[in-house]
Scaffold this active site. Structure first.
Site, PDB file in Angstrom:
ATOM      1  N   ASP A  11      -3.287 -69.948 -32.631  1.00 60.86           N
ATOM      2  CA  ASP A  11      -3.932 -69.937 -31.304  1.00 60.86           C
ATOM      3  C   ASP A  11      -5.440 -69.991 -31.512  1.00 60.86           C
ATOM      4  O   ASP A  11      -6.205 -69.346 -30.796  1.00 60.86           O
ATOM      5  CB  ASP A  11      -3.523 -68.700 -30.502  1.00 60.86           C
ATOM      6  CG  ASP A  11      -3.970 -68.761 -29.041  1.00 60.86           C
ATOM      7  OD1 ASP A  11      -4.138 -69.883 -28.510  1.00 60.86           O
ATOM      8  OD2 ASP A  11      -4.171 -67.699 -28.430  1.00 60.86           O
ATOM      9  N   LYS A  16      -7.065 -52.437 -29.517  1.00 60.75           N
ATOM     10  CA  LYS A  16      -6.391 -53.486 -28.738  1.00 60.75           C
ATOM     11  C   LYS A  16      -5.002 -52.987 -28.351  1.00 60.75           C
ATOM     12  O   LYS A  16      -4.168 -52.737 -29.211  1.00 60.75           O
ATOM     13  CB  LYS A  16      -6.310 -54.781 -29.561  1.00 60.75           C
ATOM     14  CG  LYS A  16      -5.581 -55.923 -28.843  1.00 60.75           C
ATOM     15  CD  LYS A  16      -5.687 -57.230 -29.629  1.00 60.75           C
ATOM     16  CE  LYS A  16      -4.888 -58.343 -28.966  1.00 60.75           C
ATOM     17  NZ  LYS A  16      -5.008 -59.622 -29.704  1.00 60.75           N
ATOM     18  N   GLY A  21     -12.777 -56.119 -23.483  1.00 59.86           N
ATOM     19  CA  GLY A  21     -12.144 -57.424 -23.429  1.00 59.86           C
ATOM     20  C   GLY A  21     -10.798 -57.332 -22.752  1.00 59.86           C
ATOM     21  O   GLY A  21     -10.127 -56.306 -22.817  1.00 59.86           O
ATOM     22  N   GLY A  58     -20.725 -58.824 -31.283  1.00 61.40           N
ATOM     23  CA  GLY A  58     -21.164 -60.204 -31.157  1.00 61.40           C
ATOM     24  C   GLY A  58     -20.493 -60.878 -29.986  1.00 61.40           C
ATOM     25  O   GLY A  58     -19.642 -60.285 -29.329  1.00 61.40           O
ATOM     26  N   ASP A 104      -7.539 -62.155 -32.839  1.00 65.20           N
ATOM     27  CA  ASP A 104      -6.365 -62.472 -32.012  1.00 65.20           C
ATOM     28  C   ASP A 104      -5.242 -63.147 -32.820  1.00 65.20           C
ATOM     29  O   ASP A 104      -4.939 -64.316 -32.608  1.00 65.20           O
ATOM     30  CB  ASP A 104      -6.807 -63.340 -30.816  1.00 65.20           C
ATOM     31  CG  ASP A 104      -5.773 -63.393 -29.713  1.00 65.20           C
ATOM     32  OD1 ASP A 104      -4.736 -62.714 -29.822  1.00 65.20           O
ATOM     33  OD2 ASP A 104      -5.997 -64.135 -28.737  1.00 65.20           O
ATOM     34  N   ASN A 128     -11.278 -67.469 -29.612  1.00 71.78           N
ATOM     35  CA  ASN A 128     -10.762 -66.451 -30.530  1.00 71.78           C
ATOM     36  C   ASN A 128     -11.622 -66.335 -31.788  1.00 71.78           C
ATOM     37  O   ASN A 128     -11.137 -65.930 -32.847  1.00 71.78           O
ATOM     38  CB  ASN A 128      -9.295 -66.735 -30.869  1.00 71.78           C
ATOM     39  CG  ASN A 128      -8.373 -66.290 -29.739  1.00 71.78           C
ATOM     40  OD1 ASN A 128      -8.716 -65.376 -28.981  1.00 71.78           O
ATOM     41  ND2 ASN A 128      -7.215 -66.914 -29.629  1.00 71.78           N
ATOM     42  N   GLY A 149      -7.526 -59.924 -22.345  1.00 71.63           N
ATOM     43  CA  GLY A 149      -6.918 -61.231 -22.556  1.00 71.63           C
ATOM     44  C   GLY A 149      -5.662 -61.356 -21.717  1.00 71.63           C
ATOM     45  O   GLY A 149      -5.389 -60.503 -20.872  1.00 71.63           O
ATOM     46  N   LYS A 150      -4.919 -62.439 -21.953  1.00 77.48           N
ATOM     47  CA  LYS A 150      -3.671 -62.630 -21.216  1.00 77.48           C
ATOM     48  C   LYS A 150      -2.626 -61.625 -21.683  1.00 77.48           C
ATOM     49  O   LYS A 150      -1.723 -61.284 -20.940  1.00 77.48           O
ATOM     50  CB  LYS A 150      -3.141 -64.047 -21.443  1.00 77.48           C
ATOM     51  CG  LYS A 150      -3.969 -65.108 -20.724  1.00 77.48           C
ATOM     52  CD  LYS A 150      -3.391 -66.511 -20.912  1.00 77.48           C
ATOM     53  CE  LYS A 150      -3.495 -67.015 -22.343  1.00 77.48           C
ATOM     54  NZ  LYS A 150      -4.889 -67.263 -22.780  1.00 77.48           N
ATOM     55  N   GLU A 151      -2.794 -61.145 -22.931  1.00 74.61           N
ATOM     56  CA  GLU A 151      -1.743 -60.319 -23.501  1.00 74.61           C
ATOM     57  C   GLU A 151      -2.252 -59.004 -24.068  1.00 74.61           C
ATOM     58  O   GLU A 151      -1.608 -58.419 -24.934  1.00 74.61           O
ATOM     59  CB  GLU A 151      -1.030 -61.100 -24.619  1.00 74.61           C
ATOM     60  CG  GLU A 151      -0.259 -62.273 -24.103  1.00 74.61           C
ATOM     61  CD  GLU A 151      -0.337 -63.477 -25.025  1.00 74.61           C
ATOM     62  OE1 GLU A 151       0.518 -64.342 -24.886  1.00 74.61           O
ATOM     63  OE2 GLU A 151      -1.248 -63.539 -25.860  1.00 74.61           O
TER      64      GLU A 151
HETATM   65  P1  ATP Z   1      -5.670 -64.230 -25.292  1.00 75.98           P
HETATM   66  O1  ATP Z   1      -5.677 -64.178 -23.817  1.00 75.98           O
HETATM   67  O2  ATP Z   1      -6.607 -65.247 -25.841  1.00 75.98           O
HETATM   68  O3  ATP Z   1      -4.316 -64.330 -25.906  1.00 75.98           O
HETATM   69  P2  ATP Z   1      -5.669 -61.556 -26.232  1.00 75.98           P
HETATM   70  O4  ATP Z   1      -5.175 -60.795 -25.066  1.00 75.98           O
HETATM   71  O5  ATP Z   1      -4.676 -61.856 -27.269  1.00 75.98           O
HETATM   72  O6  ATP Z   1      -6.362 -62.851 -25.780  1.00 75.98           O
HETATM   73  P3  ATP Z   1      -7.955 -60.965 -27.983  1.00 75.98           P
HETATM   74  O7  ATP Z   1      -8.406 -62.361 -27.942  1.00 75.98           O
HETATM   75  O8  ATP Z   1      -7.524 -60.446 -29.314  1.00 75.98           O
HETATM   76  O9  ATP Z   1      -6.821 -60.660 -26.886  1.00 75.98           O
HETATM   77  O10 ATP Z   1      -9.096 -59.995 -27.436  1.00 75.98           O
HETATM   78  C1  ATP Z   1      -9.569 -60.114 -26.104  1.00 75.98           C
HETATM   79  C2  ATP Z   1     -11.085 -59.936 -26.110  1.00 75.98           C
HETATM   80  O11 ATP Z   1     -11.405 -58.632 -26.577  1.00 75.98           O
HETATM   81  C3  ATP Z   1     -11.817 -60.886 -27.034  1.00 75.98           C
HETATM   82  O12 ATP Z   1     -12.141 -62.076 -26.397  1.00 75.98           O
HETATM   83  C4  ATP Z   1     -13.060 -60.096 -27.400  1.00 75.98           C
HETATM   84  O13 ATP Z   1     -14.041 -60.239 -26.399  1.00 75.98           O
HETATM   85  C5  ATP Z   1     -12.568 -58.663 -27.384  1.00 75.98           C
HETATM   86  N1  ATP Z   1     -12.234 -58.186 -28.750  1.00 75.98           N
HETATM   87  C6  ATP Z   1     -11.029 -58.262 -29.378  1.00 75.98           C
HETATM   88  N2  ATP Z   1     -11.074 -57.719 -30.606  1.00 75.98           N
HETATM   89  C7  ATP Z   1     -12.341 -57.269 -30.779  1.00 75.98           C
HETATM   90  C8  ATP Z   1     -13.039 -56.591 -31.851  1.00 75.98           C
HETATM   91  N3  ATP Z   1     -12.430 -56.274 -33.000  1.00 75.98           N
HETATM   92  N4  ATP Z   1     -14.341 -56.282 -31.660  1.00 75.98           N
HETATM   93  C9  ATP Z   1     -14.971 -56.610 -30.515  1.00 75.98           C
HETATM   94  N5  ATP Z   1     -14.384 -57.234 -29.474  1.00 75.98           N
HETATM   95  C10 ATP Z   1     -13.086 -57.563 -29.596  1.00 75.98           C
HETATM   96 MN    MN Z   2      -7.794 -64.206 -27.379  1.00 74.91          MN
HETATM   97 MN    MN Z   3      -4.451 -67.018 -26.333  1.00 72.13          MN
HETATM   98 MN    MN Z   4      -3.952 -63.720 -27.934  1.00 66.68          MN
END
Ligand code: ATP
Ligand code: MN
Ligand code: MN
Ligand code: MN
Length: 283
Positions: free
Chosen positions: A220, A118, A99, A186, A237, A225, A101-103
């Site tokens: 958020d 993460k 995955g 999932g 998230d 999420n 994300g933006k952050e």
């Molecule tokens: P955003 O851009 O929404 O702020 P983010 O960078 O904060 O996202 P997350 O939404 O926490 O990051 O995670 C990014 C992606 O990683 C999720 O959309 C998901 O596909 C995957 N992911 C995160 N945590 C898990 C986990 N525990 N198990 C499986 N996949 C995960």
């Molecule tokens: Mn996210």
């Molecule tokens: Mn977000």
């Molecule tokens: Mn986020």
């Protein structure tokens, strides 16, 4: 993120240089070569050789003006977190990117079983721009490093407080800007075809209510999420969560609920009164 192989190949001198840079960046914008030598007690030729490798691997950056200085970048910070987690026995291998994300970037990894790691990446955009980077650095701060670590600590704290009353990934460990949690097998709610959407919506609202009772508002929350694993929703998230004592708690909780209700209305034509749902959650 740095490949697991490079982390295994990391020499003890290279690790000690990364650690010296991490500490040095509290004092210096660009850590002087002399400081690295003094902190690691390595010879000049050894330091130069090890630094050139770290730069080639994308763990360290060099800046020659106004003096020869070196800075840790995300690749190096990732490596420090990973080596610490593997020394503690939390992780044994880093797997594929699952995955982005933006952050953050999220990887599959191996711990006692399959886990997710993460790596928080706050302030990355600013850092990738040389000009802005220079301005930040000249103030003698290291905002991306501090902000990314804070973000990971905040997310880990939320998961600790919420699990298991709320359906969230199991928090396993945290080091620097990295959070290790259970791997959710999932898809994202947005891309899942639900068989019983009414039930799923109830389940989500119940989780939001249980989080609120634990003093936490996601802030958020959306169909992006929430992961669906064996028909069960898992809320992910959490770094931007706020406490229910926040002066705008009700408005922020309302926005989370609006996002969820809008998604179920759009995709499944389910209509729920937002005031009823909000009062049920915060009541
Ligand atoms: P955003 O851009 O929404 O702020 P983010 O960078 O904060 O996202 P997350 O939404 O926490 O990051 O995670 C990014 C992606 O990683 C999720 O959309 C998901 O596909 C995957 N992911 C995160 N945590 C898990 C986990 N525990 N198990 C499986 N996949 C995960
Ligand atoms: Mn996210
Ligand atoms: Mn977000
Ligand atoms: Mn986020």
């Amino acid at each position: 993120v740095v490949a697991a192989e490079q982390i295994r190949n990391l020499n003890k001198y290279e690790r000690s240089i990364l650690l010296a840079l991490e500490r040095g960046m509290k004092r210096y914008s660009w850590v002087p070569l002399e400081h690295i030598r003094a902190a690691t007690k390595l010879s000049e030729s050894e330091v130069n050789y090890r630094l050139s490798r770290l730069i080639a691997w994308g763990m360290v950056r060099f800046n020659p003006v106004p003096y020869d200085g070196y800075a840790l970048v995300f690749g190096g910070y990732d490596t420090l977190a990973l080596t610490a987690l593997s020394q503690k026995g939390t992780l044994s291998a880093l797997g594929a990117l699952i995955g982005e994300g933006k952050e953050s970037v999220v990887h599959e990894a191996l711990g006692l079983g399959p886990v997710a790691v993460k790596f928080h990446r706050v302030g990355q955009r600013s850092f990738s721009s040389a000009r802005v980077n220079r301005e930040y650095m000249e103030e003698g701060h290291c905002p991306w490093l501090i902000a990314s670590k804070k973000s990971a600590e905040r997310e880990y704290l939320a998961l600790k407080r919420l699990h298991p009353a709320v359906s969230v990934p199991l928090p396993i460990a945290q080091n620097r800007h990295a959070v290790v949690m259970s791997l959710i097998e999932g898809g994202i709610l947005n891309r899942t075809a639900l068989e019983t959407p009414e039930k799923t919506l109830d389940e989500i609202l119940e989780n939001v209510r249980n989080a609120y009772r634990a003093g936490i508002i996601h802030s958020d929350l959306s169909e992006y999420n929430i992961l669906v694993e064996n028909r069960r929703c898992v809320l992910i998230d959490w770094p931007q969560w706020i406490g229910t004592a926040h002066p705008n708690a009700e408005a922020i909780a309302g926005r989370d609920i609006d996002n969820i209700l809008a998604f179920f209305r759009r995709k499944y034509k389910i209509r729920r009164d937002r005031e009823v749902a909000l009062q049920w959650v915060i009541g």
